[in-house]
Design a protein around this motif. Structure first.
Motif, PDB file in Angstrom:
ATOM      1  N   LYS A 280       0.836  -1.209   0.000  1.00 40.64           N
ATOM      2  CA  LYS A 280       0.000   0.000   0.000  1.00 40.64           C
ATOM      3  C   LYS A 280       0.866   1.253   0.000  1.00 40.64           C
ATOM      4  N   GLU A 281       1.945   1.215   0.753  1.00 38.51           N
ATOM      5  CA  GLU A 281       2.838   2.366   0.803  1.00 38.51           C
ATOM      6  C   GLU A 281       3.489   2.608  -0.557  1.00 38.51           C
ATOM      7  N   LEU A 282       3.855   1.518  -1.247  1.00 45.36           N
ATOM      8  CA  LEU A 282       4.440   1.654  -2.583  1.00 45.36           C
ATOM      9  C   LEU A 282       3.440   2.272  -3.554  1.00 45.36           C
ATOM     10  N   GLU A 283       2.166   1.873  -3.440  1.00 44.59           N
ATOM     11  CA  GLU A 283       1.136   2.430  -4.305  1.00 44.59           C
ATOM     12  C   GLU A 283       1.004   3.933  -4.077  1.00 44.59           C
ATOM     13  N   LEU A 289       4.809  10.111  -7.057  1.00 46.82           N
ATOM     14  CA  LEU A 289       5.807  10.295  -8.097  1.00 46.82           C
ATOM     15  C   LEU A 289       5.177  10.626  -9.432  1.00 46.82           C
ATOM     16  N   SER A 290       4.012  10.016  -9.715  1.00 48.36           N
ATOM     17  CA  SER A 290       3.339  10.245 -10.987  1.00 48.36           C
ATOM     18  C   SER A 290       2.872  11.693 -11.126  1.00 48.36           C
ATOM     19  N   LYS A 291       2.523  12.322  -9.994  1.00 48.44           N
ATOM     20  CA  LYS A 291       2.046  13.698 -10.018  1.00 48.44           C
ATOM     21  C   LYS A 291       3.186  14.714  -9.944  1.00 48.44           C
ATOM     22  N   ALA A 292       4.354  14.244  -9.568  1.00 49.01           N
ATOM     23  CA  ALA A 292       5.489  15.154  -9.401  1.00 49.01           C
ATOM     24  C   ALA A 292       6.005  15.686 -10.711  1.00 49.01           C
TER      25      ALA A 292
END
Length: 293
Positions: A280-283, A289-292
């Motif tokens: 869950k933490e990785l998700e 990261l995807s929004k960064a």
């Protein structure tokens, strides 16, 4: 194990007669095709080693023994060249040092074992102590063992205990996650002669030949007897010996690689699964990261 590989297994408890075994490639395949097959096996070996490294549950110890010029060095170079260097350690054992002689004969080999997750390759090994030392029992005297200050004291009982020590050592390794695979590269005397001549005739290979190699060649029958006995005494289910025909280097390399691959594949090692919370933490990290930018 695949049937064509099982033929090279020295079955535990069975007598070994090297004279009844071939030193040459028994099939009709071509060298070029064999080299292509080796590259494919190496790719699978690399993945198996990566999986083992991630799991940290096993270590693989590969032992090479052979007469001079049988192709140990080149087999190690070709079989393991595709594996991540961080996941493989190669140790070549020479005459023991003063420090090594100050310990028991297994000490330096135990010290050279790799961490869990790695493949360890021992080019010559603790078996030198029942091979070259069996042919030259005077070498045992350098160990300064109580009760063995004279070669005459080194009798059958001594060798029986030494084989037992090796079996116990390898059994201990097996119980602690070390998978032991032992290869005897069986080269013919005629092929060895030709390889010696090749080393002498090629200036770039002169360094590979030593005058002492010829003296050891004179003891060929003694060495074959020593190998037969050592293999008979120490080939076990958990630490098997494989007798590999070595007159054709390409075939020896391919066969060695396939046996290692088959053995590692049989361990059924899997990449470790993360706990649910870490998944869950990785998700969440992935979304961040995807929004960064």
């Amino acid at each position: 194990m695949k049937k064509d590989l099982a033929q090279y297994l020295a079955e535990p408890g069975k007598k070994v007669s090297l004279k009844k075994l071939t030193t040459t490639y028994p099939g009709e395949g071509e060298k070029e095709q064999g080299e292509i097959q080796l590259e494919e096996v190496k790719k699978r070996l690399s993945l198996l080693q990566e999986t083992m490294y991630a799991s940290r549950s096993h270590t693989v110890l590969v032992i090479f023994q052979a007469m001079d010029a049988a192709g140990k060095d080149s087999a190690i170079e070709h079989v393991f060249s595709g594996i991540n260097p961080q996941g493989c350690e190669v140790h070549s054992f020479k005459t023991p040092s003063e420090e090594e002689y100050a310990h028991d004969f297994l000490w330096r080999h135990y010290k050279a074992l790799p961490f869990k997750g790695k493949i360890g390759v021992h080019n010559r090994s603790h078996y030198e102590n029942v091979l070259v030392c069996k042919v030259h029992p005077e070498y045992i005297l350098a160990e300064n063992l109580p009760g063995y200050q004279d070669v005459k004291a080194i009798d059958k009982g001594f060798w029986k205990k030494r084989y037992e020590s090796i079996r116990n050592f390898e059994s201990h390794l097996s119980e602690n996650g070390v998978v032991v695979i032992k290869f005897f590269l069986y080269v013919s005397k005629d092929e060895q002669k030709q390889r010696f001549l090749d080393r002498i005739n090629d200036q770039q290979k002169n360094w590979k030949f030593a005058a002492g190699d010829l003296a050891e060649r004179e003891r060929w029958d003694d060495y074959m007897n020593a190998y037969e006995t050592a293999i008979e005494e120490t080939s076990t289910e958990k630490a098997p010996w494989y007798i590999i025909p070595a007159d054709k280097k390409w075939y020896a390399r391919l066969t060695i690689a396939r046996i290692i691959e088959d053995t590692m594949d049989g361990l059924n090692i899997q990449f470790p699964e993360l706990p649910e919370q870490e998944v869950k933490e990785l998700e969440q990290i992935k979304k961040t990261l995807s929004k960064a930018d």
